[in-house]
Write an enzyme that holds these catalytic residues in place. Sequence first.
Site, PDB file in Angstrom:
ATOM      1  N   SER A   1      37.428  85.091  16.801  1.00 18.92           N
ATOM      2  CA  SER A   1      38.214  84.064  17.476  1.00 18.92           C
ATOM      3  C   SER A   1      38.590  84.493  18.884  1.00 18.92           C
ATOM      4  O   SER A   1      38.787  85.688  19.149  1.00 18.92           O
ATOM      5  CB  SER A   1      39.495  83.781  16.675  1.00 18.92           C
ATOM      6  OG  SER A   1      40.400  82.981  17.407  1.00 18.92           O
TER       7      SER A   1
ATOM      8  N   TYR B   1      47.134  86.034  12.803  1.00 17.37           N
ATOM      9  CA  TYR B   1      45.782  85.465  12.721  1.00 17.37           C
ATOM     10  C   TYR B   1      44.829  86.239  13.637  1.00 17.37           C
ATOM     11  O   TYR B   1      43.745  86.659  13.221  1.00 17.37           O
ATOM     12  CB  TYR B   1      45.814  83.984  13.104  1.00 17.37           C
ATOM     13  CG  TYR B   1      44.456  83.372  13.284  1.00 17.37           C
ATOM     14  CD1 TYR B   1      43.622  83.149  12.191  1.00 17.37           C
ATOM     15  CD2 TYR B   1      43.983  83.010  14.547  1.00 17.37           C
ATOM     16  CE1 TYR B   1      42.371  82.590  12.344  1.00 17.37           C
ATOM     17  CE2 TYR B   1      42.725  82.447  14.716  1.00 17.37           C
ATOM     18  CZ  TYR B   1      41.928  82.239  13.612  1.00 17.37           C
ATOM     19  OH  TYR B   1      40.680  81.688  13.769  1.00 17.37           O
TER      20      TYR B   1
END
Length: 350
Positions: A142, A167
Amino acid sequence: MKYLVTGTAGFIGFHVALYLLNRGESVVGVDNINDYYDVNLKYQRLAECGIDRGNVSDNKKAVSSKYPEYSFYKMDLADKAVLMDIFEKEKIDVVINLAAQAGVRYSLTNPDAYITANIQSFLNILEACRAYPVKHLVYASSSSVYGANTKMPFSTSDNIDHPVSLYAATKKSNELMAHTYSHLFNIPTTGLRFFTVYGPWGRPDMALFLFIQAIEKGQPIQVFNHGKMKRDFTYIDDIVEGIIRVADRPAKPNPEWTGQDPDPGSSYAPFKVYNIGNSQPVELMDYIGALEKAMGKEAIKNMLPLQPGDVPSTYADVTDLKRDTGYQPQTSVEDGVAKFVAWYKKSYGK
């Protein structure tokens, strides 16, 4: 070639599976179909690939009515025994791991979900690739791994030691874990740092979906950082094209890599990390403007400060991805948003 696509009931996984099937490949899809967002949308994606909801049950194989070469397992990647059984039965050639617990803000309130889905489950994928060797493991990272970095554009040669959400930390962990297995067991692994993917069949918790629903109801949309956000919005078709180009080219050792000046994005092992984005950052207000134009309706805007875990800007340097694979994003934000609106109106009868 037989591909295992994890997260195949999810946004990106669905599109990747469909692309591979239309190319004539054999695909095994897995997804736990959790309730992070509406499971009906996930089953609708599966139905597009010929998987009937009535044929889906835990840890059992369902076969597509549209694509004979597509089979689906509803299973949790945290269940190592079931995953190993699938690898043994299916004789997988390439793994495209897109399953994860998504969402930056959700990780602030539900951290445990990220350890199970993004750490333990990814370890199980690596162990399965070790026990049943594959030609290539491609996995979702990501853009959030860049965290507190402010040097633009973000490059895979940059240090990423300052994540600002759990995350992001789990995604960096995936890259470190993959490198370890590339080093120890010679497994070719490639991580893809996705930059704000959007388009038809997208997640309902993402900005475009939330915006269109609010505008239709005449409700205000939440505009964070007072509209001063910039994102490298990337249309789903361009993302899928990049994923497939990468999957077709297993990672190789970088002969120029040196421990004296280590490049974080490559290795002496068969390991590589790429950014995958549009490489054209767009201001959030312009993104909203494209949506307003496509809908023919102006949004009521509620200006809010930057949220915890968010970063003000993202911008992908995709030079090496273009060089190595010929990747070239084709879709402008205006065209991509218009395509999303057309799909939304067709799907939701608006």
